[in-house]
Write an enzyme that holds these catalytic residues in place. Structure first.
Site, PDB file in Angstrom:
ATOM      1  N   ARG A  46       0.852  -1.197   0.000  1.00 31.57           N
ATOM      2  CA  ARG A  46       0.000   0.000   0.000  1.00 31.57           C
ATOM      3  C   ARG A  46       0.886   1.246   0.000  1.00 31.57           C
ATOM      4  O   ARG A  46       0.604   2.246  -0.641  1.00 31.57           O
ATOM      5  CB  ARG A  46      -0.957   0.019   1.206  1.00 31.57           C
ATOM      6  N   TYR A  98     -16.548  17.712 -14.650  1.00 29.41           N
ATOM      7  CA  TYR A  98     -16.799  16.270 -14.756  1.00 29.41           C
ATOM      8  C   TYR A  98     -17.821  15.852 -13.690  1.00 29.41           C
ATOM      9  O   TYR A  98     -17.671  16.217 -12.512  1.00 29.41           O
ATOM     10  CB  TYR A  98     -15.473  15.514 -14.569  1.00 29.41           C
ATOM     11  N   ASP A 170      -7.271  19.474 -13.568  1.00 33.51           N
ATOM     12  CA  ASP A 170      -7.632  18.130 -14.025  1.00 33.51           C
ATOM     13  C   ASP A 170      -7.269  18.100 -15.511  1.00 33.51           C
ATOM     14  O   ASP A 170      -7.944  18.701 -16.342  1.00 33.51           O
ATOM     15  CB  ASP A 170      -9.133  17.884 -13.796  1.00 33.51           C
ATOM     16  N   LYS A 195      -8.238   7.189 -19.027  1.00 35.79           N
ATOM     17  CA  LYS A 195      -8.581   7.748 -20.332  1.00 35.79           C
ATOM     18  C   LYS A 195      -7.355   7.724 -21.257  1.00 35.79           C
ATOM     19  O   LYS A 195      -6.834   6.656 -21.512  1.00 35.79           O
ATOM     20  CB  LYS A 195      -9.179   9.150 -20.145  1.00 35.79           C
TER      21      LYS A 195
HETATM   22  C1  LIG Z   1     -13.021   9.980 -15.923  1.00 32.97           C
HETATM   23  C2  LIG Z   1     -12.698  11.299 -15.368  1.00 32.97           C
HETATM   24  C3  LIG Z   1     -12.446  11.468 -13.988  1.00 32.97           C
HETATM   25  C4  LIG Z   1     -12.591  10.320 -12.998  1.00 32.97           C
HETATM   26  O1  LIG Z   1     -11.658   9.323 -13.189  1.00 32.97           O
HETATM   27  P1  LIG Z   1     -11.940   7.753 -12.905  1.00 32.97           P
HETATM   28  O2  LIG Z   1     -10.677   7.123 -13.377  1.00 32.97           O
HETATM   29  O3  LIG Z   1     -13.141   7.375 -13.692  1.00 32.97           O
HETATM   30  O4  LIG Z   1     -12.163   7.610 -11.435  1.00 32.97           O
HETATM   31  C5  LIG Z   1     -12.108  12.730 -13.547  1.00 32.97           C
HETATM   32  N1  LIG Z   1     -12.018  13.780 -14.396  1.00 32.97           N
HETATM   33  C6  LIG Z   1     -12.259  13.655 -15.718  1.00 32.97           C
HETATM   34  C7  LIG Z   1     -12.153  14.853 -16.588  1.00 32.97           C
HETATM   35  C8  LIG Z   1     -12.613  12.427 -16.242  1.00 32.97           C
HETATM   36  O5  LIG Z   1     -12.874  12.314 -17.554  1.00 32.97           O
END
Ligand SMILES: *Cc1c(COP(=O)(O)O)cnc(C)c1O
Length: 379
Positions: A46, A98, A170, A195
């Site tokens: 962890r 998001y 982000d 992504k």
């Molecule tokens: C998918 C996404 C998240 C969240 O991420 P997860 O891997 O699904 O927990 C946060 N911000 C944006 C812009 C996203 O597209």
């Protein structure tokens, strides 16, 4: 080192034991100590795992940052950042955020006494107007999801510095291939690695990259104390994905441009949202802070009818209807019922998110086939 070379080489090194060129998947929870406290820097997975360490170093290098931290999901990464706050603190974020971030902020952390302001952040005056003496965090997502508004990171950094607040970006939609927020004044860059970074729709993970040592220490304390860490197999998959990030992103951008131009010229399409267009309201900011414009596109059909949008989504053959984005394969989505369903209808309308909006994640297939699919689905 240039970006593509870093994507392949930064942070990783051949296995000292065997010379294996690919980082091994250290599928272990614990590490043998010679004598109590006498170990090789690894005690419990962890806290530290060698596969994760190499991924974290690679992520830091790509963003020009000093420290990377990997998490079990993008949401776990966001959760870790918000844990830096105290009851009474205030956060300013964008009103087309998001959906998962919006849910975490309003349904979890608002109940712990943290206050969130959602403003149209592409208008920096709206951000400044929301600043109070309690503002501790400014949360930028750019381009935004799904309306592809572009927020000026350097300008947000100036507002954050004046307010004595930390700036988070982000960077999930852009990746460090398109923009490097730390260089524009951000304190933290956050990713859903699920992504573009992983890029193959085969794993869920998240990350934060920072420069400041003390901030890194605080975040790694929460990373370990709260335990939202990823397993080594997932870290391996993202490491493998990163090696082609620059090549994939280049093709996502090329295909994105052609799809956006096709849609814009289509007689049945009312509006196309893509920051690469000269007439996009934030094009100048996008051209200043991004190296290209990405493969995320949203559009609305003429008449703005939800049923027409749904019929089009049902007809797609290549643009699979699915949550998520940023994989090699093209995806389509209906934000109002899918990714953004957790945002109240009234908030969605205020942010300009129509119930008939279709979002595309343009993949790296041959673009002629993608355009044929749009042609048959839109009619
Ligand atoms: C998918 C996404 C998240 C969240 O991420 P997860 O891997 O699904 O927990 C946060 N911000 C944006 C812009 C996203 O597209």
């Amino acid at each position: 080192m240039k970006f593509g070379t870093k994507a392949i080489h930064a942070g990783v090194h051949p296995d000292p034991e065997t010379g294996a060129i690919m980082t091994p998947i250290y599928q272990t929870s614990t590490y043998v100590q010679r004598s109590p406290g006498d170990h090789k820097g690894f005690e419990y997975s962890r806290t530290h795992n060698p596969t994760r360490t190499q991924l974290q170093d690679a992520l830091a290098a790509l963003d020009g940052g000093k420290h990377g931290l990997a998490f079990a999901s993008g949401m776990a990464a966001i959760d870790c950042i918000v844990k830096l706050l105290q009851p009474g603190d205030e956060v300013i974020s964008t009103n087309d955020l998001y959906g998962g971030s919006y849910r975490l902020f309003t349904k979890v952390y608002a109940t712990y006494g943290i206050k969130f302001h959602f403003v149209p952040m592409h208008d920096m005056a709206a951000v400044e107007a929301a600043v109070t003496e309690r503002t501790k965090l400014i949360w930028v997502e750019t381009p935004t999801n799904p309306l592809l508004n572009v927020i000026d990171i350097a300008a947000a950094s100036a507002v954050a510095k004046k307010a004595g607040a930390l700036l988070v970006v982000d960077n999930t939609f852009s990746t460090p291939y398109l923009q490097t927020p730390l260089e524009l004044g951000a304190d933290m860059v956050m990713y859903s690695l699920t992504k573009y970074m992983g890029g193959h729709s085969d794993t869920v993970m998240g990350a934060v990259v920072v420069n400041d040592d003390e901030l890194h220490q605080r975040l790694s304390f929460y990373q370990n104390a709260c335990g939202g860490t990823p397993g080594p197999q997932d870290c391996f998959l993202v490491l493998r994905g990163l090696k082609t990030l620059h090549v994939r992103m280049q093709r996502h951008c090329e295909n994105g441009r052609k799809v956006a131009e096709y849609l814009k010229a289509h007689p049945k399409v009312e509006k196309v949202y893509w920051p690469g267009f000269q007439d996009h309201p934030n094009h100048a900011v996008a051209a200043k802070q991004m190296r290209d414009f990405g493969g995320m596109i949203s559009f609305v059909l003429k008449g703005d009818r939800k049923e027409d949008a749904i019929a089009c989504l049902e007809k797609f053959q290549l643009f699979s209807l699915a949550e998520s984005l940023g994989g090699v394969e093209s995806l389509s989505g209906h934000p109002a019922t899918m990714t953004h369903a957790s945002i109240p209808a009234e908030e969605r309308r205020k942010a300009g998110l129509s119930d008939s909006l279709i979002r595309l994640s343009v993949g790296i297939e041959d673009v002629e086939d993608l355009i044929d699919d749009l042609k048959q689905a839109i009619g």
